[in-house]
Design a protein around this motif. Structure first.
Motif, short mmCIF file in Angstrom:
data_model
loop_
_atom_site.label_atom_id
_atom_site.label_comp_id
_atom_site.label_asym_id
_atom_site.label_seq_id
_atom_site.Cartn_x
_atom_site.Cartn_y
_atom_site.Cartn_z
N SER A 3 40.27 35.26 28.97
CA SER A 3 39.53 36.41 29.48
C SER A 3 40.02 37.66 28.75
O SER A 3 41.12 37.69 28.22
CB SER A 3 39.71 36.55 30.99
OG SER A 3 41.07 36.73 31.29
N THR A 5 39.26 42.24 28.67
CA THR A 5 38.66 43.42 29.29
C THR A 5 38.54 44.52 28.26
O THR A 5 39.44 44.74 27.45
CB THR A 5 39.54 43.91 30.46
OG1 THR A 5 39.69 42.84 31.40
CG2 THR A 5 38.92 45.10 31.15
N GLU A 7 37.65 48.63 28.31
CA GLU A 7 37.44 49.80 29.16
C GLU A 7 37.17 51.02 28.28
O GLU A 7 37.86 51.22 27.27
CB GLU A 7 38.65 50.05 30.05
CG GLU A 7 38.86 48.93 31.06
CD GLU A 7 40.06 49.14 31.95
OE1 GLU A 7 39.90 48.97 33.16
OE2 GLU A 7 41.15 49.48 31.42
N ARG A 109 33.74 49.40 32.45
CA ARG A 109 34.64 48.24 32.35
C ARG A 109 33.78 47.01 32.08
O ARG A 109 32.86 46.72 32.84
CB ARG A 109 35.43 48.08 33.64
CG ARG A 109 36.36 46.88 33.63
CD ARG A 109 37.08 46.79 34.98
NE ARG A 109 37.86 45.59 35.07
CZ ARG A 109 39.15 45.49 34.77
NH1 ARG A 109 39.80 46.56 34.36
NH2 ARG A 109 39.79 44.36 34.89
N GLU A 111 34.37 43.07 31.56
CA GLU A 111 35.33 41.98 31.68
C GLU A 111 34.60 40.68 31.40
O GLU A 111 33.48 40.48 31.87
CB GLU A 111 35.93 41.97 33.08
CG GLU A 111 37.05 40.99 33.25
CD GLU A 111 37.70 41.09 34.62
OE1 GLU A 111 38.64 40.32 34.86
OE2 GLU A 111 37.27 41.93 35.45
N ARG A 132 37.53 40.68 22.52
CA ARG A 132 37.86 42.09 22.81
C ARG A 132 37.34 42.99 21.68
O ARG A 132 36.78 44.05 21.93
CB ARG A 132 39.37 42.25 22.98
CG ARG A 132 39.74 43.61 23.53
CD ARG A 132 41.24 43.75 23.76
NE ARG A 132 41.70 42.81 24.78
CZ ARG A 132 42.67 41.91 24.60
NH1 ARG A 132 43.29 41.81 23.45
NH2 ARG A 132 43.02 41.11 25.58
#
Length: 145
Positions: A3, A5, A7, A109, A111, A132
């Motif tokens: 995973s 994220t 932002e 955000r 994710e 990412r």
């Protein structure tokens, strides 16, 4: 599943940031070698299905997604949330986009929990870093308009 994220902060108001991030066809211009086709009639809502077709010719694969949660940002300041479920044979997992007010602009955000079938877990770090980087660029490009 690896995973990651992403932002970001933008000067755009939440409704505009949301619109830019959830106009699915616009993602085609930001993801290399990818074309996105929405399979259900507008507007986007729970149940909307779209497919990201990535690759060249026979070396392509489909990444179908279904909108599982659709809660646009509210005028009263409630943040927006969209959850996508990846339903393909090759790419599985989910993505969640959140957009909320942050001063005069918005906080975003993105994710994602992503698995490429048949790719050994030894590649999770590479998949995470690549995701990412790619989706950071997607978010930056879409917000820049």
């Amino acid at each position: 599943m690896p995973s990651f994220t992403v932002e970001r902060r933008t000067e755009l108001p939440p409704a505009e940031a949301w619109r830019r991030l959830t106009t699915w066809q616009d993602h085609s211009a930001t993801v290399p070698l990818t074309r996105i086709t929405v399979r259900t009639p507008p507007p986007t809502r729970v149940g909307t299905v779209f497919v990201a077709m990535t690759g060249l010719g026979r070396a392509s694969f489909a990444d179908p997604m279904r909108v599982a949660v659709w809660e646009p940002p509210a005028a009263d300041g409630r943040p927006g949330r969209c959850r996508l479920e990846k339903t393909g044979r090759i790419v599985t997992g989910w993505a969640e986009i959140q957009v909320g007010a942050d001063g005069a602009g918005s906080a975003v955000r993105w994710e994602e929990d992503l698995r490429v079938r048949w790719l050994p877990r030894a590649f999770d770090g590479l998949t995470r870093r690549t995701g990412r980087r790619v989706f950071g660029r997607v978010v930056d490009t879409l917000l820049a308009g």
